[in-house]
Design an enzyme around this catalytic site. Structure first.
Site, PDB file in Angstrom:
ATOM      1  N   ASP A 151       0.735  -1.172   0.028  1.00  0.00           N
ATOM      2  CA  ASP A 151      -0.021  -0.105   0.165  1.00  0.00           C
ATOM      3  C   ASP A 151       1.030   1.329  -0.068  1.00  0.00           C
ATOM      4  O   ASP A 151       2.088   1.239   0.233  1.00  0.00           O
ATOM      5  CB  ASP A 151      -0.812  -0.153   1.112  1.00  0.00           C
ATOM      6  CG  ASP A 151      -0.321  -0.477   2.436  1.00  0.00           C
ATOM      7  OD1 ASP A 151       0.914  -0.430   2.591  1.00  0.00           O
ATOM      8  OD2 ASP A 151      -1.052  -0.985   3.280  1.00  0.00           O
ATOM      9  N   ASN A 194      -7.649  -2.673  14.199  1.00  0.00           N
ATOM     10  CA  ASN A 194      -8.926  -2.941  13.802  1.00  0.00           C
ATOM     11  C   ASN A 194      -9.005  -4.197  12.849  1.00  0.00           C
ATOM     12  O   ASN A 194     -10.125  -4.609  12.404  1.00  0.00           O
ATOM     13  CB  ASN A 194      -9.467  -1.644  13.077  1.00  0.00           C
ATOM     14  CG  ASN A 194      -8.870  -1.422  11.845  1.00  0.00           C
ATOM     15  OD1 ASN A 194      -7.996  -2.167  11.456  1.00  0.00           O
ATOM     16  ND2 ASN A 194      -9.294  -0.364  11.393  1.00  0.00           N
ATOM     17  N   GLU A 210      -9.693  -1.959   5.454  1.00  0.00           N
ATOM     18  CA  GLU A 210     -10.107  -1.472   6.444  1.00  0.00           C
ATOM     19  C   GLU A 210     -11.512  -2.499   6.591  1.00  0.00           C
ATOM     20  O   GLU A 210     -11.985  -3.018   5.594  1.00  0.00           O
ATOM     21  CB  GLU A 210     -10.833   0.011   6.643  1.00  0.00           C
ATOM     22  CG  GLU A 210      -9.481   0.859   6.511  1.00  0.00           C
ATOM     23  CD  GLU A 210      -8.750   1.006   7.704  1.00  0.00           C
ATOM     24  OE1 GLU A 210      -8.853   0.201   8.343  1.00  0.00           O
ATOM     25  OE2 GLU A 210      -8.175   2.277   7.934  1.00  0.00           O
ATOM     26  N   HIS A 256      -7.294  -4.589  10.079  1.00  0.00           N
ATOM     27  CA  HIS A 256      -6.984  -4.276   8.672  1.00  0.00           C
ATOM     28  C   HIS A 256      -5.879  -5.223   8.358  1.00  0.00           C
ATOM     29  O   HIS A 256      -4.876  -5.479   8.948  1.00  0.00           O
ATOM     30  CB  HIS A 256      -6.966  -2.999   8.174  1.00  0.00           C
ATOM     31  CG  HIS A 256      -5.595  -2.313   8.939  1.00  0.00           C
ATOM     32  ND1 HIS A 256      -5.807  -0.996   9.202  1.00  0.00           N
ATOM     33  CD2 HIS A 256      -4.567  -2.543   8.850  1.00  0.00           C
ATOM     34  CE1 HIS A 256      -4.832  -0.554   9.759  1.00  0.00           C
ATOM     35  NE2 HIS A 256      -3.681  -1.191   9.441  1.00  0.00           N
TER      36      HIS A 256
HETATM   37  C1  F6R Z   1       1.471  -1.622   5.913  1.00  0.00           C
HETATM   38  C2  F6R Z   1       0.190  -2.255   6.288  1.00  0.00           C
HETATM   39  C3  F6R Z   1      -0.612  -2.237   7.323  1.00  0.00           C
HETATM   40  C4  F6R Z   1       0.137  -2.623   8.670  1.00  0.00           C
HETATM   41  C5  F6R Z   1      -0.790  -2.322  10.042  1.00  0.00           C
HETATM   42  C6  F6R Z   1       0.130  -2.673  11.136  1.00  0.00           C
HETATM   43  O1  F6R Z   1       1.758  -1.973   4.724  1.00  0.00           O
HETATM   44  O2  F6R Z   1      -0.391  -2.654   5.203  1.00  0.00           O
HETATM   45  O3  F6R Z   1      -1.752  -3.184   7.302  1.00  0.00           O
HETATM   46  O4  F6R Z   1       0.814  -3.833   8.626  1.00  0.00           O
HETATM   47  O5  F6R Z   1      -1.481  -1.237   9.915  1.00  0.00           O
HETATM   48  O6  F6R Z   1       0.991  -1.556  11.261  1.00  0.00           O
HETATM   49  P1  F6R Z   1       2.030  -1.471  12.655  1.00  0.00           P
HETATM   50  O7  F6R Z   1       3.044  -2.463  12.196  1.00  0.00           O
HETATM   51  O8  F6R Z   1       2.546  -0.200  12.402  1.00  0.00           O
HETATM   52  O9  F6R Z   1       1.607  -1.626  13.696  1.00  0.00           O
END
Ligand code: F6R
Length: 251
Positions: free
Chosen positions: A67, A134, A141, A136
């Site tokens: 992403d 959450n 989301e 994701h």
């Molecule tokens: C990042 C991504 C997100 C993260 C998630 C957890 O490329 O796709 O799904 O893996 O937001 O982020 P952290 O590791 O910062 O808690």
């Protein structure tokens, strides 16, 4: 699904990195899907150490990131492009790295291009994932369709708050992002999920043991034939006894 529970976040990241390194060295991974966020920083450090020590070579590997924030140029220090440069690419060169361009003029065309590039590369052999509080995955989301493709999405308040520390100096987290879809992610031949810290415990439990639902995007992973989860004891603390029984349980 295979679950590895390690004592600390560092241990979990190292174990996940070593797992990936073994697959790269074994030749089954040529196209690697990458994630950003705080969780995989230690994993990338471990991969970089392997490369520096001559134990791993990524120069034949192509990568696709999950992403990118809408509106951010690759050079923006808050972009995922910059993150990847900082944590992996500048230390361990790859054959080619594909990322979604956050500042693309036509975000929909950009997402279609990305899907095409993934297909042209022969699909993703191994996709690394983190998980949001959450539930994701990527920036899919809650309420994202489980067959969704790469597309522009609106980030919800919890995600933007969680990522605010990555936007210092009074900048705010963009409201939109481009993300691989859940359907795109599920097409990767192998999935590796890394989850660490108590803040992820509830989401990890919902993902692995809850009902498959739109509410928890990561629950879609239950349908994948080759998912390996690396968690530290904190992230695994809400898992039921069937899963959390031992350090290396399968289910
Ligand atoms: C990042 C991504 C997100 C993260 C998630 C957890 O490329 O796709 O799904 O893996 O937001 O982020 P952290 O590791 O910062 O808690």
């Amino acid at each position: 699904m295979k679950l590895h529970i390690l004592p600390t976040a560092q241990d979990a990241a190292k174990a996940a990195a070593d797992h990936i390194a073994v697959k790269v060295k074994g030749g089954s991974v040529r196209v690697l899907g990458l994630a950003t966020g705080r969780t995989p920083i230690a994993l990338y450090q471990r991969l970089v150490d392997h490369v520096a020590g001559g134990k791993l070579d990524l120069r034949m590997i192509e990568s696709f990131n999950l992403d990118e924030y809408v509106g951010l140029r690759a050079e923006d220090p808050c972009s995922f492009h910059a993150y990847m440069q900082q944590h992996l690419f500048s230390h361990a060169p790859l054959k080619h790295s594909y990322l979604l361009e956050g500042d693309a003029e036509d975000p929909f065309a950009e997402c279609d291009r990305y899907e095409r590039e993934i297909r042209d590369a022969g699909g993703i052999d191994l996709q690394l994932l983190g998980i949001g509080q959450n539930g994701h995955i990527g920036f899919n989301e809650p309420e994202s369709a489980h067959d969704s493709r790469t597309r522009p999405v609106t980030l919800n308040a919890m995600t933007r708050a969680a990522n605010q520390p990555d936007f210092p100096g009074g900048r705010t987290v963009p409201e939109q992002a481009l993300t691989m879809g859940i359907g795109t992610i599920l097409e990767a031949r192998v999935l590796v999920l890394l989850a660490t810290g108590a803040a992820k415990a509830q989401a990890l439990n919902a993902a692995l043991q809850g009902a498959v639902s739109l509410e928890c995007p990561a629950s879609a992973l239950q349908a994948h034939a080759d998912l390996t989860v690396f968690a530290d004891t904190e992230a695994a603390s809400r898992l039921g006894p069937a899963l959390a029984a031992g350090p290396q349980q399968g289910a």
